[in-house]
Design a protein around this motif. Structure first.
Motif, PDB file in Angstrom:
ATOM      1  N   GLY A 176       0.647  -1.088   0.087  1.00  0.00           N
ATOM      2  CA  GLY A 176      -0.067   0.169   0.089  1.00  0.00           C
ATOM      3  C   GLY A 176       0.968   1.344  -0.098  1.00  0.00           C
ATOM      4  N   PRO A 177       0.276   2.487   0.089  1.00  0.00           N
ATOM      5  CA  PRO A 177       0.833   3.654  -0.379  1.00  0.00           C
ATOM      6  C   PRO A 177       1.621   4.145   0.979  1.00  0.00           C
ATOM      7  N   SER A 178       1.239   3.642   2.052  1.00  0.00           N
ATOM      8  CA  SER A 178       1.994   4.110   3.346  1.00  0.00           C
ATOM      9  C   SER A 178       3.429   3.742   3.367  1.00  0.00           C
ATOM     10  N   VAL A 179       3.932   2.743   2.819  1.00  0.00           N
ATOM     11  CA  VAL A 179       5.179   2.158   2.992  1.00  0.00           C
ATOM     12  C   VAL A 179       6.178   3.138   2.357  1.00  0.00           C
ATOM     13  N   GLY A 180       5.802   3.515   1.103  1.00  0.00           N
ATOM     14  CA  GLY A 180       6.708   4.412   0.198  1.00  0.00           C
ATOM     15  C   GLY A 180       7.488   3.746  -0.614  1.00  0.00           C
TER      16      GLY A 180
ATOM     17  N   CYS B 185       5.583   4.423 -12.759  1.00  0.00           N
ATOM     18  CA  CYS B 185       5.334   5.111 -11.469  1.00  0.00           C
ATOM     19  C   CYS B 185       4.158   6.167 -11.616  1.00  0.00           C
ATOM     20  N   VAL B 186       3.838   6.495 -12.644  1.00  0.00           N
ATOM     21  CA  VAL B 186       2.608   7.348 -12.539  1.00  0.00           C
ATOM     22  C   VAL B 186       1.396   6.324 -12.421  1.00  0.00           C
ATOM     23  N   GLY B 187       1.393   5.162 -13.061  1.00  0.00           N
ATOM     24  CA  GLY B 187       0.241   4.415 -12.808  1.00  0.00           C
ATOM     25  C   GLY B 187       0.152   3.980 -11.399  1.00  0.00           C
ATOM     26  N   LEU B 188       1.445   3.477 -10.816  1.00  0.00           N
ATOM     27  CA  LEU B 188       1.175   3.280  -9.275  1.00  0.00           C
ATOM     28  C   LEU B 188       0.846   4.488  -8.599  1.00  0.00           C
ATOM     29  N   GLY B 189       1.291   5.593  -8.814  1.00  0.00           N
ATOM     30  CA  GLY B 189       0.875   6.779  -8.189  1.00  0.00           C
ATOM     31  C   GLY B 189      -0.697   7.065  -8.168  1.00  0.00           C
ATOM     32  N   LEU B 190      -1.137   6.779  -9.341  1.00  0.00           N
ATOM     33  CA  LEU B 190      -2.816   7.123  -9.511  1.00  0.00           C
ATOM     34  C   LEU B 190      -3.418   5.951  -9.001  1.00  0.00           C
ATOM     35  N   TYR B 191      -2.897   4.593  -8.832  1.00  0.00           N
ATOM     36  CA  TYR B 191      -3.535   3.606  -8.294  1.00  0.00           C
ATOM     37  C   TYR B 191      -3.690   3.929  -6.588  1.00  0.00           C
ATOM     38  N   ASP B 192      -2.303   4.248  -6.263  1.00  0.00           N
ATOM     39  CA  ASP B 192      -2.385   4.614  -4.808  1.00  0.00           C
ATOM     40  C   ASP B 192      -3.052   6.127  -4.345  1.00  0.00           C
TER      41      ASP B 192
END
Length: 360
Positions: free
Chosen positions: A32-36, A68-75
């Motif tokens: 998830g996004p919290s880990v970075g 990176c953009v795809g994962l950023g939008l997902y998160d």
């Protein structure tokens, strides 16, 4: 020139960018996004710069940025600064990687050019010996102690003169370019004097003068000269060099030595006697192995020196080249680690007259 297959290490590095990005993507989705994990996508273009060209690095960088953009939008990270920061880090690493790849490609091209010059120098310095001269069959082996080097401080040459076939095998003190330069001096003097000097002792004196002019301090060159005369007699002149190995047709092995030993080339004292020639008679089937101390001083697992006399049986190959290759392979298997010294061997097999053209 045939294309070289990529090594296993290069193959692993070529796949590393994709593996790194895949691992980061899976870890980001799971954690998830919290880990970075998102900025670690930049490992893709970072690894890509290690192998391949700048175009490949740029393409992998674009793939990493899209990921990176795809994962950023997902998160849902672009609502804040984290998504933009991660994307900027990937773009920055890609730019640096492309620049590094360009510089690496230029250095590899320069290195390839230097290697081409070194190979040309090797062909001039250590020319191939003729496979046959009259009743003599010849073979040579050279192994340099320096990584990626084809030539070092050991030397050899064969000259067919009006006074007989003359051979020199020598070992220059030290390593590197200075040793190569000294070897070139010795070989140049031998090629000139070996043909027109009527006496072997006179040939040795000319080599001594040439080396003494070039060397400073306590540097020296050990060398052994051999003159193969009609009828099977061989005259040696040794300047502090290891004795040749004589392998008789019946299997007897010996190391003929002079009655008195002389100093190496470059250490001669003016006004003193030089080395004294000594003679050995050969019969059909006999063999002579001239070598440098890189052969006999190679150490095995137990610390013992390479037992050259015990390996004389390897010289009974069908032809001198294959016989010498067997010794070289055995020496490499015996020695521990990389060679610590150059190793040169020149094998002379005496027999009936051989047509040199048919032996090529």
């Amino acid at each position: 020139m045939t294309a070289q297959r990529p090594t296993s290490g290069a193959t692993v590095l070529s796949w590393m960018p994709f593996a790194a990005m895949a691992v980061v993507a899976v870890a980001d989705v799971i954690a998830g996004p919290s880990v970075g994990f998102l900025p670690l996508v930049a490992l893709g273009p970072a690894f890509a710069s290690l192998v391949g060209g700048w175009r490949r690095t740029a393409v992998i960088g674009v793939v990493a940025l899209v990921l990176c953009v795809g994962l950023g939008l997902y998160d849902d990270l672009f609502a804040g600064r984290r998504g933009l920061t991660a994307s900027a880090s990937v773009a920055g690493v890609t730019g640096v990687g492309v620049a590094a790849s360009v510089m690496r490609s230029r250095r590899e091209a320069e290195l390839e050019s230097v290697r081409s010059v070194a190979e040309a120098a090797q062909r001039v310095l250590l020319r191939p010996v003729p496979p046959a001269v009259g009743p003599l069959q010849l073979a040579v082996s050279y192994t340099s102690a320096l990584a990626e080097a084809r030539v070092g401080g050991d030397l050899y040459e064969v000259v067919a003169s009006p006074y007989g076939v003359r051979v020199v095998v020598g070992d220059v003190q030290g390593k590197g370019l200075a040793a190569v330069e000294t070897a070139a001096v010795v070989l140049g003097a031998f090629r000139e004097a070996g043909y027109d000097e009527p006496d072997l002792v006179g040939l040795g004196e000319r080599l001594e003068r040439s080396v003494s002019r070039e060397l400073d301090g306590e540097k020296f060159v050990t060398a052994i000269l051999a003159e193969m005369r009609p009828g099977g007699s061989v005259v040696f002149l040794s300047f502090g060099h290891p004795a040749p190995m004589l392998l008789r047709a019946d299997g007897d092995v010996s190391f003929p030595e002079p009655s008195s030993h002389a100093p190496p080339l470059g250490l001669g004292i003016p006004g003193t006697d030089g080395p004294r020639p000594y003679r050995v008679d050969l019969a059909p089937g006999d063999q002579l192995l001239l070598y440098t101390d890189g052969v006999t001083e190679a150490r095995g697992q137990d610390g013992a020196f390479y037992p050259l006399a015990d390996r004389a049986r390897l010289l009974r190959g069908a032809d001198p080249q294959s016989a010498l290759a067997a010794v070289r392979k055995d020496l490499a298997a015996y020695a521990v680690g990389a060679p610590h010294d150059d190793a040169a061997m020149l094998l002379i097999r005496y027999g009936d007259a051989v047509d040199a053209e048919s032996a090529v």
